[in-house]
Motif scaffolding. Structure first.
Motif: not given
Length: 708
Positions: A395-407
């Protein structure tokens, strides 16, 4: 006034001499140059050889004979002549030439090879030999006029800046324990007195292993009169130098095995850099060198190099590469990521936990955050903190996460819900947890039929996850598995009324689960669990974290779990692993000379009777190591201050033991000895259980309590 010319602006090509180090001689020089001597003056001024008399030179005859590149001054020599503009060293007056010819037989013939030396070890004299040594130069070569030997000349040299490196709050190179003298000498430094610049050195040229006996043969005899010479050897890690002196004709020269910049031999720094950047263990490398008697730096020197130059270079390059990667991703809008944590040890006793975010579309490591267990109150909370730091960095580098894949970590689920980030579960982790339960069930009596269906159920997990993106349809396909194992292909679920495959009628009823049987009930209880059905809806339909598992295997090469590292050391090795993975993630399949793709056969560890064919990847590249080498020798080593400041911006937690009071070493030893002695005595007393033993018996065991 430029210090590349004589202070008197003599228009000529001659040897320049700087101000002497001794105060008395320096004052005499200043009185000759300035009248009167000013309070402030340029310390880099030079005086050419035209202002000195013939008796001030140490090698006038040798210089005129072509055996020396430049003139050398005697200790305490003072300029007294006004000089002649336009004259050169070869155009001396007739009286000077005559006097120089008379002094040639008695003056010492000297050849300066700019040797940076340490402790002195006098070698025993040996009889002259005429056998040529192929590893170095021949005797005939020594008679000619040569510049300073650098060992190799195949690669372009590196020019170091003329200014002095700033003094840091870090230890400089001082040499190993076998060195008794300082490596820097006033008149034999690696600074060219003609230009004042640091000697140009090359780090990317070829190196060879040379035996000391072969080197000694080059300096045993004088190249002029072939008389047995006195030879002195000086060592510092991988660096060695020889000083040769002829007692008959006073021939003198010095030779060194590698360039020296300041007080650091380039070869010693190269050993540290190559070991660190390749992820190798210096302790193991040191054992190899000791086994073959190969001279190498000590571990303390390696750590100084790592702290002063190598680790700041790794941090700088990772930040630069990450910044470039973020710039490319910002153009594409929102990004999909996959994340997973890795602990340095198994279980909940880990000291470090590193959380990794990967961009699955490009198979590139985006960010890594290292967390120490005492920062978050225990190893169990490191995963959540690592993910939080990664998302904050994006977020500090102006990147927005659409979705995340985790366990399916419960803390991660709650944290992502609170941040309104869409989460998908990795299919492999879901299948792994489900398979463990089914494997345990298949081992029980009466449930042996489940063993035949384990492989089909595992495949059904991936089919249910990747066939659609709709949650209800995934659940419908998942629940159809229970009808399938009973040989029922028509389902009551409107989302999925019938199986897509053709119906197969089997004559053996033992292959199917019988309705109402106990095995079917237990399998249905596992597959239709509320949490399982809820997780099936969120199974990732496109991306997986298998690439992260492969990256974690790469980390083991750079940071093994059985080795303890400092916080910065662990972080730098994680960055090195990420650089290696990003560079080699998209390697192509290897091919034969005829262009045919190559494959390899791999046997499964769990299924010993099964094997699969996998494509054989091409050999990995190590361009990042070359970039780090260039960064260290061209920028960091010349001026490490800004790179060290960049490293200091990383918050480093205190040691785990810092929260406890450290007892005196003597007290700890006395307590250990007292506890051991008391335990041995009480163990002997408990042999006879009913003879008044003071030991306490409980539960059939003897407990020995040591005094605190």
């Amino acid at each position: 006034m430029s210090w590349r010319r004589c202070v008197f602006r003599c228009e000529r090509k001659s040897t320049l001499f700087g101000l002497p180090k001794e105060d008395t001689a320096r004052n005499l020089w200043l009185r000759f140059i300035y009248s009167p001597v000013p309070e402030q003056y340029n310390t880099n001024i030079r005086v050419c050889s035209a202002h000195f008399t013939e008796d001030c030179f140490l090698n006038l005859g040798e210089y005129k004979a072509g055996c020396a590149q430049r003139l050398l001054l005697k200790s305490g020599a003072v300029p007294t002549l006004p000089g002649q503009s336009g004259a050169s060293d070869s155009q001396l007056s007739t009286s000077q030439q005559a006097l120089g010819s008379e002094r040639l037989s008695t003056s010492s013939r000297s050849r300066d090879v700019s040797c940076q030396t340490d402790s002195i070890e006098t070698l025993p004299a040996a009889s002259p030999k005429t056998r040529s040594v192929g590893t170095q130069l021949s005797l005939g070569t020594l008679k000619g006029t040569h510049a300073r030997s650098k060992g190799t000349q195949s690669s372009p040299p590196i020019t170091f800046p003329p200014h002095k490196r700033p003094c840091l709050a870090l230890d400089e190179e001082e040499g190993d324990t076998d060195i008794s003298e300082s490596i820097a000498e006033p008149h034999d430094s690696a600074v060219t007195e003609e230009s004042g610049l640091l000697e140009q050195t090359s780090y990317n040229v070829s190196k060879y292993i040379v035996f000391e006996s072969c080197l000694r043969e080059l300096f045993e005899t004088c190249p002029l009169c072939e008389t047995k010479c006195d030879v002195q050897c000086r060592r510092m890690g991988s660096y060695v130098s020889f000083t040769q002196h002829c007692p008959k004709c006073s021939y003198h020269r010095k030779w060194e095995s590698q360039p020296v910049v300041g007080s650091t031999p380039v070869g010693n720094l190269l050993v540290s850099a190559a070991t660190y950047f390749c992820g190798a263990s210096f302790i193991q490398f040191e054992k190899i060198c000791k086994a073959m008697q190969l001279q190498i730096i000590q571990y303390d020197t390696f750590r100084r190099h790592a702290r002063n130059y190598l680790e700041p270079a790794v941090i700088h390059k990772w930040n630069l590469d990450q910044k470039n990667l973020f710039s490319k991703l910002q153009e594409g809008g929102k990004v999909a990521v996959a994340g997973e944590m890795r602990a340095d040890t198994s279980g909940h006793s880990a000291k470090y936990g590193s959380y990794t975010l990967m961009h699955p579309d490009s198979d590139t490591i985006l960010d890594m955050q290292l967390v120490q267990s005492d920062e978050v109150g225990g190893s169990f909370h490191m995963e959540k903190e690592g993910l939080k730091r990664c998302l904050d960095h994006l977020e500090a580098n102006r990147l927005t996460v659409e979705y995340i894949t985790t366990d399916r970590h419960p803390q991660i689920q709650k944290f992502l819900r609170e941040r309104n980030i869409v989460q998908f579960y990795d299919v492999w982790h879901f299948e792994k947890g489900l398979s463990k339960k089914l494997d345990r069930l298949s081992q029980k009596k009466g449930c042996e039929i489940l063993k035949k269906w384990l492989c089909s159920i595992k495949n059904h997990v991936y089919w249910s996850a990747t066939s659609s993106t709709s949650g209800p349809e995934k659940v419908a396909k998942w629940t159809s598995l229970l009808n399938h194992i009973q040989n029922k292909h028509i389902h009551e679920n409107p989302e999925f009324p019938k199986c897509a495959h053709p119906e197969k009628v089997s004559r053996d009823p033992k292959k199917w689960f019988q309705p109402g049987s106990m095995p079917l009930y237990k399998v249905e209880k596992i597959l239709n669990n509320k949490r399982v059905l809820k997780d099936v809806e969120k199974l990732s339909h496109h991306h997986k974290t298998s690439s992260l598992e492969a990256f974690h295997r790469v980390i083991l090469r750079f940071a093994p779990k059985n080795v303890v590292f400092s916080f910065i050391g662990m972080l730098c090795r994680l960055y090195l692993a990420a650089m290696h993975y990003n560079e080699n993630a998209e390697r192509e399949q290897a091919t034969t000379t005829s262009g045919q793709p190559m494959n390899k056969v791999v046997f499964s560890k769990s299924k010993k009777d099964e094997c699969t064919a996998k494509p054989l990847k091409a050999a990995p590249s190590y361009d990042y190591v070359a970039d780090l080498m260039k960064l260290v020798f061209e920028e960091v080593f010349a001026d490490p201050a800004p790179f060290v400041e960049e490293l200091k911006q990383i918050p480093i937690p205190s040691f785990l033991s810092s929260q406890f009071e450290r007892p005196l070493k003597e007290e700890a030893v006395d307590r250990h000895i007292s506890c051991f002695s008391q335990g041995a005595v009480e163990s002997l007393q408990t042999v006879h259980m009913y003879q008044g033993t003071p030991a306490e018996h409980w539960g059939g065991r003897t407990q020995v309590f040591c005094p605190k």
